[in-house]
Motif scaffolding. Structure first.
Motif, PDB file in Angstrom:
ATOM      1  N   VAL A   1       1.071  -1.183  -0.107  1.00  0.00           N
ATOM      2  CA  VAL A   1       0.014  -0.132  -0.054  1.00  0.00           C
ATOM      3  C   VAL A   1       0.984   1.235   0.056  1.00  0.00           C
ATOM      4  O   VAL A   1       0.542   2.222  -0.855  1.00  0.00           O
ATOM      5  CB  VAL A   1      -0.869   0.048   1.051  1.00  0.00           C
ATOM      6  N   ALA A   2       1.870   1.355   0.798  1.00  0.00           N
ATOM      7  CA  ALA A   2       2.830   2.460   1.137  1.00  0.00           C
ATOM      8  C   ALA A   2       3.458   2.674  -0.382  1.00  0.00           C
ATOM      9  O   ALA A   2       3.699   3.640  -0.931  1.00  0.00           O
ATOM     10  CB  ALA A   2       3.853   2.164   2.081  1.00  0.00           C
ATOM     11  N   GLY A   3       3.941   1.574  -1.082  1.00  0.00           N
ATOM     12  CA  GLY A   3       4.670   1.699  -2.275  1.00  0.00           C
ATOM     13  C   GLY A   3       3.682   2.262  -3.543  1.00  0.00           C
ATOM     14  O   GLY A   3       4.117   3.339  -4.318  1.00  0.00           O
ATOM     15  N   ALA A   4       2.542   1.816  -3.318  1.00  0.00           N
ATOM     16  CA  ALA A   4       1.474   2.224  -4.581  1.00  0.00           C
ATOM     17  C   ALA A   4       1.180   3.667  -4.091  1.00  0.00           C
ATOM     18  O   ALA A   4       1.103   4.400  -5.149  1.00  0.00           O
ATOM     19  CB  ALA A   4       0.261   1.497  -4.466  1.00  0.00           C
TER      20      ALA A   4
ATOM     21  N   GLY B   1      -2.042  -1.999 -10.343  1.00  0.00           N
ATOM     22  CA  GLY B   1      -1.051  -1.639 -11.425  1.00  0.00           C
ATOM     23  C   GLY B   1       0.261  -0.768 -10.472  1.00  0.00           C
ATOM     24  O   GLY B   1       1.349  -0.930 -10.590  1.00  0.00           O
ATOM     25  N   LEU B   2      -0.271   0.157  -9.576  1.00  0.00           N
ATOM     26  CA  LEU B   2       0.617   1.078  -9.023  1.00  0.00           C
ATOM     27  C   LEU B   2       1.571   0.294  -8.070  1.00  0.00           C
ATOM     28  O   LEU B   2       2.744   0.384  -7.977  1.00  0.00           O
ATOM     29  CB  LEU B   2      -0.217   1.856  -7.808  1.00  0.00           C
ATOM     30  N   ARG B   3       1.018  -1.047  -7.218  1.00  0.00           N
ATOM     31  CA  ARG B   3       1.746  -1.816  -6.500  1.00  0.00           C
ATOM     32  C   ARG B   3       2.791  -2.573  -7.282  1.00  0.00           C
ATOM     33  O   ARG B   3       3.900  -2.954  -6.836  1.00  0.00           O
ATOM     34  CB  ARG B   3       0.627  -2.707  -5.689  1.00  0.00           C
ATOM     35  N   GLN B   4       2.267  -2.983  -8.544  1.00  0.00           N
ATOM     36  CA  GLN B   4       3.185  -3.947  -9.082  1.00  0.00           C
ATOM     37  C   GLN B   4       4.316  -2.946  -9.750  1.00  0.00           C
ATOM     38  O   GLN B   4       5.498  -3.384  -9.791  1.00  0.00           O
ATOM     39  CB  GLN B   4       2.530  -4.620 -10.516  1.00  0.00           C
ATOM     40  N   ALA B   5       4.171  -1.859 -10.203  1.00  0.00           N
ATOM     41  CA  ALA B   5       5.161  -0.994 -10.771  1.00  0.00           C
ATOM     42  C   ALA B   5       5.920  -0.683  -9.633  1.00  0.00           C
ATOM     43  O   ALA B   5       7.114  -0.441  -9.968  1.00  0.00           O
ATOM     44  CB  ALA B   5       4.188   0.418 -11.613  1.00  0.00           C
ATOM     45  N   ALA B   6       5.457  -0.324  -8.553  1.00  0.00           N
ATOM     46  CA  ALA B   6       6.378   0.257  -7.654  1.00  0.00           C
ATOM     47  C   ALA B   6       7.346  -0.794  -7.140  1.00  0.00           C
ATOM     48  O   ALA B   6       8.389  -0.479  -6.838  1.00  0.00           O
ATOM     49  CB  ALA B   6       5.269   0.590  -6.324  1.00  0.00           C
ATOM     50  N   GLY B   7       6.920  -1.933  -7.063  1.00  0.00           N
ATOM     51  CA  GLY B   7       7.928  -3.084  -6.592  1.00  0.00           C
ATOM     52  C   GLY B   7       9.076  -3.277  -7.526  1.00  0.00           C
ATOM     53  O   GLY B   7      10.028  -3.619  -7.347  1.00  0.00           O
TER      54      GLY B   7
END
Length: 617
Positions: free
Chosen positions: A30-33, A463-469
């Motif tokens: 959640v924080a990364g997204a 999408g936000l979580r995957q791209a952030a990781g």
């Protein structure tokens, strides 16, 4: 989590550790997204103010860089066991069964040592850095505090994962070894006459051979080189890593990754597949040709070969097998076509190359278009020759020829997706927007496409979580490659390297042959990103001295190293497809050779063009 279930069922400690692990990973996700979303909003606000109102936002660039460091700090712990952990598992898997747990323990110790260096070295930097950022009004030590916190999170995740799997003794052994190694780095002193960069490279290679993640093998090796005469003590080591990832150009990486994820979720990638099928589905080996053309079109969106390999495995691999391709050959086709994604813009490999060498991003992207087309033609010929014999209708996935109306319908439906590549390449090449701004515009463009296709809040978050990781994993690699690059520069190996190779001859053709041969050899064991960051600055002076156009040389470097994604033992694209499809990587390595030869032929054509044609871009 299935591997944790037996231990969790029998051991209350393991069960609680498993629950805590899932909770921590969810919070970090959640924080990364959230950080990536804020970063995108910040850059887009800056774009709107600049081009819409002719003004700017003081401190926007510094704020974006600090947010990017925070994104890497939050996402790096999650990347420890992701596809982009960049582990060289081929050697470890070939060890005797009794030796594999030992290798795993050494790899864990390497990760723990790296996390200790990040946590403790970052804490020391917090106490040493003074001053206030003039643009943000924030203390300069804040970036290093964020990075130190990432080291603590890594330690917590490794601890919880071992406890959840019931591996208490292996955790104690790995932790003991890491603490011992940390003490050696603090108080040991055994200077050698050998260059410290050589010592660092040896330690890094040992870490890779036991299966440690590449960024952590780099960082642990840089720390272990301190007692042997390294000029980077622990605080300076952490400072070098954080500085390496604190560049505005690198913000384009998470945005391009985000654009690729949202394009797939919006259904636009499926429209590219439909267009490809309408254009080439009737050719011999039509399904393989469709896979290839779809990869060419999809390359203009994601910029990540790993993302393309995952998309191709889910979309095309089952169909290839169903239409007569052996599983290993089907996987090889998917992996070979994914090579194009880091060549055809927007290319993350070219962004890393530009960051390492200061070459023009716009010219590199145009060169990538031309190189990608040459590679696609050669791959298409190889796929035609290796298609299953047409002993029955539909063998090899060959389909009836689409009529004009079907082609026009598919082309019109794909126009929104095709527009993404046009926006990126023309925007950068014509100087309308910077690379980072173009990437942010691309991400927002795909968001609009996805929202129109009812992406939904769940898809937006995913999408936000995957791209952030994924961006955090790449950012860690860029940052941790910095100490080795610094050591090479301090040791003067760059000039020695150029002088040694120059003794073999300075004719441009001979220089290109030597460089390509060296890159192909190192591509067997080095990740593409790491090889670009480490080798491109060393080889560029030699190419310029031989009279080779530097941008053409940069394109050739990326193409050569991408071929390494298909070769054993460290062929990352083969390993990704193997992991997703279940086909043994060894069988896929044997099946991919026709496509490797096709790519080598394309490389030869590109080298000939660089030697005998004027600069084309």
């Amino acid at each position: 989590m299935n591997t944790m279930a037996p231990a969790a069922a029998l051991n209350p400690v393991a069960r609680r550790a498993s629950q805590a692990l899932r909770a921590l990973e969810a919070v970090l996700g959640v924080a990364g997204a959230a950080l990536l979303a804020v970063l995108l909003l910040l850059v887009m606000a800056s774009v709107v103010l600049r081009y819409g109102f002719g003004t700017g936002w003081v401190g926007a660039e510094d704020a974006a860089i600090w947010l990017h460091v925070a994104l890497i700090a939050v996402g790096a712990p999650l990347a420890l066991h992701s596809t982009l952990a960049l582990r060289l598992v081929g050697v470890r898997d070939r060890l005797p069964e009794w030796a594999q747990p030992l290798a795993d323990g050494l790899a864990d110790a390497c990760v723990l040592l790296s996390a200790l260096v990040i946590a403790l070295g970052g804490s020391r930097m917090v106490g040493m850095i003074g001053g206030i950022s003039p643009a943000l009004g924030l203390p300069q030590w804040l970036r290093f505090a964020l990075f130190a916190g990432s080291g603590v999170l890594m330690l917590a995740l490794v601890l919880l994962r071992h406890l959840a799997q019931g591996r208490v003794w292996s955790l104690l052994c790995a932790a003991g070894l890491a603490v011992l190694a940390y003490g050696v780095g603090q108080w040991g002193h055994w200077p050698l006459d050998a260059p410290s960069s050589l010592v660092l490279a040896v330690f890094a290679l040992l870490g890779l051979l036991v299966g440690a993640p590449l960024p952590h093998a780099f960082l642990a090796a840089a720390y272990l080189a301190i007692p042997w005469g390294s000029s980077l003590p622990e605080p300076a080591l952490v400072h070098n890593v954080v500085t390496g990832m604190s560049r505005f150009l690198l913000l384009a990486i998470p945005f391009f990754l985000l654009a690729g994820v949202w394009l797939t979720q919006s259904g636009m990638a499926a429209r590219l597949v439909r267009l490809s099928s309408a254009l080439v589905g009737h050719w011999r080996g039509g399904l393989a040709q469709t896979t290839l053309l779809s990869s060419v079109l999809f390359s203009g969106a994601s910029g990540s070969s790993v993302a393309n390999a995952a998309f191709g495995t889910a979309t095309f691999y089952p169909e290839l097998v169903r239409h007569g391709y052996r599983p290993e050959r089907a996987g090889a086709i998917v992996a070979a076509t994914a090579v194009l994604d880091n060549v055809i813009p927007p290319s993350i490999a070219f962004l890393m190359l530009a960051a390492a060498t200061q070459l023009s991003v716009g010219r590199l992207l145009v060169g990538g278009v031309l190189a990608g087309l040459v590679m696609a033609v050669m791959l298409g010929l190889a796929m035609r020759l290796t298609a299953p014999c047409a002993t029955q209708a539909g063998a090899g996935g060959t389909r009836p020829r689409a009529d004009g109306a079907q082609v026009r319908s598919a082309a019109v439906a794909a126009i929104p997706a095709l527009g993404l590549g046009v926006i990126v390449v023309l925007g950068i090449r014509m100087g309308v927007v910077t690379t980072t701004e173009a990437a942010a515009v691309a991400a927002c463009y795909t968001l609009l496409l996805g929202w129109g296709a009812r992406l939904g809040w769940r898809g937006l978050y995913h999408g936000l979580r995957q791209a952030a990781g994924e961006a955090a994993a790449i950012g860690m690699l860029i940052g941790t490659a910095g100490p080795l690059a610094f050591a090479l520069a301090v040791d003067g190996l760059s000039s020695q390297w150029v002088a040694t190779l120059a003794q073999w001859g300075t004719h441009p053709a001979w220089v290109l042959l030597l460089i390509c041969g060296l890159l192909l050899l190192l591509g067997l064991v080095l990740d593409t990103g790491a090889a670009i960051l480490l080798l491109a600055p060393l080889l560029l002076p030699l190419a310029v001295q031989a009279g080779i156009d530097p941008v053409a040389f940069g394109v050739i470097v990326v193409v050569t190293l991408m071929i390494g994604g298909l070769t054993p033992p460290c062929g990352m694209l083969i390993l990704v497809v193997s992991g997703l499809s279940g086909v043994p990587a060894t069988a896929m390595f044997r099946a991919v050779w026709p496509y490797v030869l096709a790519l080598l032929a394309a490389l030869a054509l590109l080298c000939a063009a660089a030697l005998w044609l004027p600069p084309l871009f």
